[in-house]
Design a protein around this motif. Structure first.
Motif, PDB file in Angstrom:
ATOM      1  N   ASP A  15      46.248  28.855  51.284  1.00  0.00           N
ATOM      2  CA  ASP A  15      47.337  29.336  50.424  1.00  0.00           C
ATOM      3  C   ASP A  15      46.757  29.781  49.096  1.00  0.00           C
ATOM      4  N   LEU A  16      46.857  31.087  48.824  1.00  0.00           N
ATOM      5  CA  LEU A  16      46.320  31.607  47.567  1.00  0.00           C
ATOM      6  C   LEU A  16      47.071  31.083  46.348  1.00  0.00           C
TER       7      LEU A  16
ATOM      8  N   SER B  75      33.501  23.117  42.900  1.00  0.00           N
ATOM      9  CA  SER B  75      34.124  23.930  41.850  1.00  0.00           C
ATOM     10  C   SER B  75      33.845  25.406  42.080  1.00  0.00           C
ATOM     11  N   PHE B  76      32.651  25.713  42.574  1.00  0.00           N
ATOM     12  CA  PHE B  76      32.314  27.106  42.854  1.00  0.00           C
ATOM     13  C   PHE B  76      33.209  27.662  43.952  1.00  0.00           C
ATOM     14  N   ALA B  77      33.467  26.859  44.988  1.00  0.00           N
ATOM     15  CA  ALA B  77      34.369  27.310  46.054  1.00  0.00           C
ATOM     16  C   ALA B  77      35.749  27.620  45.478  1.00  0.00           C
ATOM     17  N   ASN B  78      36.226  26.794  44.574  1.00  0.00           N
ATOM     18  CA  ASN B  78      37.526  27.048  43.944  1.00  0.00           C
ATOM     19  C   ASN B  78      37.476  28.272  43.045  1.00  0.00           C
ATOM     20  N   LYS B  79      36.326  28.501  42.394  1.00  0.00           N
ATOM     21  CA  LYS B  79      36.165  29.695  41.559  1.00  0.00           C
ATOM     22  C   LYS B  79      36.280  30.954  42.414  1.00  0.00           C
ATOM     23  N   ILE B  80      35.662  30.917  43.589  1.00  0.00           N
ATOM     24  CA  ILE B  80      35.757  32.055  44.519  1.00  0.00           C
ATOM     25  C   ILE B  80      37.212  32.296  44.904  1.00  0.00           C
ATOM     26  N   TRP B  81      37.904  31.209  45.205  1.00  0.00           N
ATOM     27  CA  TRP B  81      39.295  31.298  45.628  1.00  0.00           C
ATOM     28  C   TRP B  81      40.180  31.851  44.510  1.00  0.00           C
ATOM     29  N   ASN B  82      39.986  31.346  43.315  1.00  0.00           N
ATOM     30  CA  ASN B  82      40.789  31.807  42.177  1.00  0.00           C
ATOM     31  C   ASN B  82      40.504  33.271  41.856  1.00  0.00           C
ATOM     32  N   ALA B  83      39.235  33.665  41.924  1.00  0.00           N
ATOM     33  CA  ALA B  83      38.893  35.064  41.669  1.00  0.00           C
ATOM     34  C   ALA B  83      39.520  35.972  42.716  1.00  0.00           C
ATOM     35  N   THR B  84      39.518  35.518  43.968  1.00  0.00           N
ATOM     36  CA  THR B  84      40.146  36.299  45.037  1.00  0.00           C
ATOM     37  C   THR B  84      41.638  36.460  44.773  1.00  0.00           C
TER      38      THR B  84
ATOM     39  N   PHE C 168      43.172  36.439  41.905  1.00  0.00           N
ATOM     40  CA  PHE C 168      43.374  37.372  40.801  1.00  0.00           C
ATOM     41  C   PHE C 168      43.173  38.814  41.258  1.00  0.00           C
ATOM     42  N   VAL C 169      42.069  39.066  41.966  1.00  0.00           N
ATOM     43  CA  VAL C 169      41.771  40.440  42.378  1.00  0.00           C
ATOM     44  C   VAL C 169      42.887  40.978  43.265  1.00  0.00           C
ATOM     45  N   ILE C 170      43.335  40.183  44.226  1.00  0.00           N
ATOM     46  CA  ILE C 170      44.415  40.633  45.111  1.00  0.00           C
ATOM     47  C   ILE C 170      45.669  40.951  44.297  1.00  0.00           C
ATOM     48  N   SER C 171      45.931  40.148  43.272  1.00  0.00           N
ATOM     49  CA  SER C 171      47.140  40.379  42.454  1.00  0.00           C
ATOM     50  C   SER C 171      47.056  41.676  41.670  1.00  0.00           C
ATOM     51  N   LYS C 172      45.834  42.188  41.443  1.00  0.00           N
ATOM     52  CA  LYS C 172      45.657  43.397  40.649  1.00  0.00           C
ATOM     53  C   LYS C 172      45.435  44.654  41.485  1.00  0.00           C
ATOM     54  N   LEU C 173      45.228  44.488  42.794  1.00  0.00           N
ATOM     55  CA  LEU C 173      44.909  45.652  43.615  1.00  0.00           C
ATOM     56  C   LEU C 173      46.116  46.526  43.914  1.00  0.00           C
TER      57      LEU C 173
ATOM     58  N   TYR D   3      33.288  40.533  34.135  1.00  0.00           N
ATOM     59  CA  TYR D   3      33.951  41.748  34.601  1.00  0.00           C
ATOM     60  C   TYR D   3      35.442  41.543  34.835  1.00  0.00           C
ATOM     61  N   ILE D   4      35.833  40.432  35.413  1.00  0.00           N
ATOM     62  CA  ILE D   4      37.266  40.212  35.644  1.00  0.00           C
ATOM     63  C   ILE D   4      38.033  40.208  34.325  1.00  0.00           C
ATOM     64  N   GLU D   5      37.466  39.561  33.305  1.00  0.00           N
ATOM     65  CA  GLU D   5      38.134  39.560  31.991  1.00  0.00           C
ATOM     66  C   GLU D   5      38.216  40.969  31.422  1.00  0.00           C
ATOM     67  N   THR D   6      37.163  41.743  31.655  1.00  0.00           N
ATOM     68  CA  THR D   6      37.165  43.135  31.196  1.00  0.00           C
ATOM     69  C   THR D   6      38.148  43.967  32.004  1.00  0.00           C
ATOM     70  N   ALA D   7      38.216  43.718  33.310  1.00  0.00           N
ATOM     71  CA  ALA D   7      39.124  44.469  34.179  1.00  0.00           C
ATOM     72  C   ALA D   7      40.579  44.266  33.751  1.00  0.00           C
ATOM     73  N   LYS D   8      40.927  43.075  33.327  1.00  0.00           N
ATOM     74  CA  LYS D   8      42.290  42.825  32.845  1.00  0.00           C
ATOM     75  C   LYS D   8      42.635  43.794  31.710  1.00  0.00           C
TER      76      LYS D   8
END
Length: 921
Positions: free
Chosen positions: A15-16, A603-612, A614-619, A686-691
């Motif tokens: 669940d994202l 924590s890294f696995a959760n970082k991947i999940w959270n980044a995913t 965010f990206v999906i929400s912006k696509l 990059y994600i912060e810049t992409a926002k």
């Protein structure tokens, strides 16, 4: 459950909208991969196949952290080569573990008051096979939980029909060629298991055990007929030191060093053996250590491997004073029938009474024990089957020396050659029932018939005797390492050299295992593989280190620090455990399993999940297809930003570094670099810049930013997949399973692995963005040092010099990320005037000026800095005084003095910085 249902359940658990929960994803994803056939090799496509065989775990037990590391490394390499498009085969399997498995079942029988002899051989073997059927599923389920993408349809067991046929063919070929023989030699003997055991099955406790060193006087014989061993006044004697006094019952000599002047006049004379009255010679041999004990050594070739070698050099007889159950035999005289340790007590008491025992000293020592039953092992002369190893070792050494098989790390070549150059004949028979029964049959007169099966043996015997006779098969079974030595090719159908698997997949590409079994297993596979197939069994041998506990100690039952990898999976998830294993290890080096690393990996696995998420929400409605990914052509043709070009360049540079590192087996560094890129560069920058680009850019810039986000996330998930297969696959599926898109290919596990596209490297964009980053970091540091509130917008003047045009294009990003008010951010080529009270940062070619008046209360900040300066100056004086004290410098450890000097230098620098800042007010 259908194929799609497995995937649907996995995605339902992923669940994202929530934190990533590994337990809800991993089992279903694995079943989907396996059911879809993704673990099977693809058809031949012109690329070299990648072939690896799992080091078969014993069917007896559960996997430990060493297995976890092995499976992690092998799966990373397997998934990587699969994604590179090579036909990839990873063969799973288990070892029958002769002595271990038989021991388990015998213990079960003992609970009901029975022994294997009560059942008889056939019924006992039926009971073992039944037990194996239950235990086998435990091992395979654990391998699945580790995410190992093995081809289960090719699973092998060392007692399978095909592998058993390979064993008897190998035995007969070696025997017919004169390389297997039956003889009497010294072996490791377990009195409990009543079997010879291999060196690997002799284990030692982590800490040395308390023993004794007994000093015993041997009387020098007065003449050839002297049998009186008790020492009287005036008798000449020599004192030996031993940790096993009972073995003197089989002594055949006393040895001293040829250069030891203390005993020079005794060499060539005889002593009378205590307790037995038998004369034995005093010999000189360089094996004796003059500094150990008394410098005189009892020689017992029948019960000590080093003494055996000395005995061979001096043509000494070999005596055996033990029965198979470790009781004393007739050679022990009056001690016959006693248990070895009872005999020790009785003998020591007798020697004490007669005055032959000089003294007893405590002595710490390593004591070899049977791995399966913990019984102290005895070196014992026994009639067994042996392989002549020297003729097999020469070609195996040549293969490594000539580079046809390469060992990683290369430093282990020296150890490999040392072992092989000093190799002894290999005892391959075991006094067990569970295993490959030796294919030798005996006629009425003990004539041997070595054949592939009973029918062939009967035919050979009938031809020999001219009539049908009764035959009996050898009772012993083969050493487990014999069948394991055939593993790389027997699993592929050998001895049927026309088997399609053997023709396509042999030799193996790689053997991956722990360095601790380089000799016990790797050397045997090299010798047998070359001899039986004519080819090296593998091109590469990758040796990993041992997994130790967080304090660096070896994991063991006695220390109570063993860790079940499945418990760690339950707590952290499989990906976190795998990533910790991968990034903590380097080839051939031990490492400590740190809980902090496991936490970080989770924590890294959760970082991947959270980044995913965010990206999906912006696509938005961006198609999740190859057409939306940025190519070198589209990058050069359209107006992508500096940040876009920078992150795409960095991604391709990373892809090139990962390929180089993976090809050199530096998997840990490859994983660390992927993590650094994803976390530090993609997610944090990059994600912060992409926002900002999506919030402030026009429609075309928003589209290009979305394309960059998609390209980077999709590509980085591909890079990550071999290391963290579950979270990367779940994220990739979430990225692609939408109303707009059906993923192509259907799964990340079979997607193409990213390789560097040099046309997308852009050094200018990397330099430009580094300047932007350094400006933002510099401003953030000043804000922290001056305790500016996080929400406060400040003023900044930037003299950009030659970079001013580029910096003006990044003004919105600098403003947002450094928290500089947009209307108070002035970027020009140079500054015409400067504020009176300001802090400046020189970040070549730019200079950043931050007016203090708008940032802090100047009076309060001045007071704070003065107090801090007073504290630092007081510390500087204290440390200078300490270092000027000659007693401290002379008596303290050098590292303590050096640490104090380094601390003083750091505080002096801090004082200088504080004075400079005060001067700016």
């Amino acid at each position: 459950m259908t194929l799609n249902e497995h995937l649907e359940r996995a995605l339902a658990g992923a669940d994202l909208g929530q934190a990533y929960e590994a337990a809800k994803v991993e089992e279903h994803l694995y079943k989907w991969w396996e059911s879809a056939g993704y673990f099977k090799p693809t058809e031949a496509n012109g690329k070299d196949p990648f072939v690896i065989a799992i080091p078969p775990p014993n069917v007896t037990g559960v996997l430990h952290t060493g297995h976890g590391l092995t499976n992690t490394i092998e799966d990373i390499l397997t998934r990587w080569h699969r994604m590179l498009g090579q036909p990839t085969l990873w063969v799973p399997g288990t070892d029958h573990a002769g002595i271990a498995t038989q021991n388990v079942v015998e213990k079960q029988l003992a609970k009901v008051g029975k022994t294997r002899h009560d059942l008889g051989r056939e019924d006992f073997l039926d009971a073992v096979w039944e037990w194996k059927g239950r235990s086998h599923s435990t091992i395979t389920s654990q391998i699945r939980r580790l995410g190992s993408s093995v081809d289960w349809q090719r699973e092998r067991f060392t007692l399978d029909e095909g592998l058993s046929q390979a064993v008897v063919v190998a035995f007969k070929r070696l025997y017919d060629d004169g390389l297997i023989y039956r003889g009497t030699r010294l072996v490791n003997w377990c009195p409990r298991c009543l079997s010879a055991i291999s060196d690997l099955e002799v284990v030692y406790r982590d800490e040395q055990e308390q023993g004794n060193l007994w000093h015993i006087r041997y009387k020098v014989a007065s003449d050839l007929n002297d049998t009186e061993w008790r020492i009287s006044e005036g008798d000449q004697s020599i004192t030996i030191a031993t940790t096993r006094p009972e073995t003197l019952l089989a002594d055949v000599a006393v040895a001293v060093h040829p250069d030891d002047e203390r005993y020079a006049d005794l060499v060539g004379k005889f002593v009378v053996l205590p307790a037995l009255g038998r004369q034995i010679p005093i010999i000189a041999d360089t094996y004796v250590e003059r500094e150990f004990g008394t410098g005189a050594l009892k020689i017992t070739p029948g019960h000590d491997p080093n003494d055996y070698i000395v005995g061979q050099r001096h043509s000494l007889p070999i005596l055996n004073m033990l029965n198979l159950d470790a009781t004393i035999n007739a050679e022990g005289g009056s001690y016959a029938g006693l248990d070895r340790f009872e005999a020790r007590k009785r003998l020591v008491a007798d020697l004490t009474e007669t005055g032959n025992l000089v003294e007893t000293k405590p002595h710490l020592m390593k004591i070899g024990r049977c791995e399966r039953c913990d019984t102290i092992v005895e070196p014992l002369i026994s009639t067994q089957w042996f392989v002549k190893t020297q003729p097999l070792a020469e070609p195996a050494m040549a293969a490594v020396r000539e580079g046809r098989t390469k060992i990683v790390p290369e430093r282990f070549n020296k150890i490999y050659f040392h072992w092989m150059e000093n190799i002894q004949d290999w005892c391959i028979s075991r006094q067990l029932w569970w295993g490959h029964r030796i294919p030798v049959w005996y006629g009425p007169d003990n004539q041997m018939f070595v054949e592939l099966n009973a029918a062939d043996a009967m035919a050979a015997a009938t031809a020999h005797y001219g009539q049908v006779v009764d035959l009996r098969q050898d009772e012993d079974v083969l050493d487990t390492w014999f069948s394991s030595g055939l593993w790389p090719f027997s699993i592929l159908g050998w001895p049927d050299v026309e088997n399609p698997d053997f023709k396509q997949f042999y030799p193996n590409t790689l053997l991956e295992t722990g360095y601790d079994i380089l000799f016990f297993w790797v050397a045997r596979m090299m010798m047998l593989g070359l001899y039986l197939t004519g080819k090296e069994p593998f091109e590469w041998v990758y040796l990993h280190g041992l997994v130790r506990d967080e304090h660096g100690r070896k994991m063991s039952k006695s220390l109570g620090n063993q860790v079940d990898p499945l418990d760690l999976i339950d707590q952290y998830g499989t990906d976190a455990l795998r990533f910790t294993f991968a990034t903590s290890s380097t080839p051939g080096q031990d490492f400590a399993l740190q809980p902090t690393r496991l936490d970080s990996a989770r924590s890294f696995a959760n970082k991947i999940w959270n980044a995913t998420r965010f990206v999906i929400s912006k696509l938005g409605d961006l198609p999740r297809t190859a057409e939306s990914k940025i190519s070198a052509e589209s990058l050069n043709a359209e107006a992508y930003t500096v940040a876009d070009r920078w992150i795409l360049s960095r991604f391709n540079r990373l892809a090139g570094d990962v390929e180089r590192l993976m090809n050199s087996f530096n998997l840990g560094e490859a994983g660390r670099q992927i993590q650094t890129f994803f976390w530090d560069e993609f997610a944090d920058w990059y994600i912060e810049t992409a926002k900002i680009q999506i919030d402030t850019g026009d429609e075309q810039q928003q589209l290009r930013t979305r394309q960059t986000l998609y390209t980077l996330l999709e590509g980085t998930l591909r890079l990550l997949h071999p290391f963290m297969p579950f979270v990367s696959e779940a994220a990739w599926q979430k990225l692609h399973n939408s109303e707009q898109t059906t993923p192509t290919p259907a799964a990340l596990i079979i997607a193409e692995y990213p390789l560097i596209d040099s046309a997308m490297l852009n050094e200018q964009a990397e330099r430009d963005w580094e300047l932007v980053q350094n400006i933002i970091r510099g401003v953030r540091n000043v804000r922290t040092e001056t305790s500016v509130e996080a929400v406060k917008w400040i003023e900044a003047l930037i003299a950009g010099g030659s970079a001013s045009a580029m910096l003006n294009e990044q003004a919105a990003i600098i403003s947002r990320l450094a928290r500089i008010a947009p209307d108070k951010l002035i970027i020009s080529e140079s500054l015409s005037e400067r504020p009176e009270k300001a802090t400046s940062l020189v970040i070549s070619p730019a200079e950043v000026v931050l007016p203090l008046a708008g940032m802090v209360d100047l009076a309060a900040e001045r007071e704070r800095l003065n107090k801090e300066l007073e504290r630092v100056e007081a510390d500087v004086e204290r440390r200078r005084s300490k270092l000027s004290n000659e007693n401290f410098v002379a008596k303290a450890k050098p590292e303590v003095v050096q640490k104090e000097r380094e601390a003083l230098a750091a505080q002096e620098l801090a004082a200088t910085t504080l004075r400079e800042r005060l001067a700016s007010f």
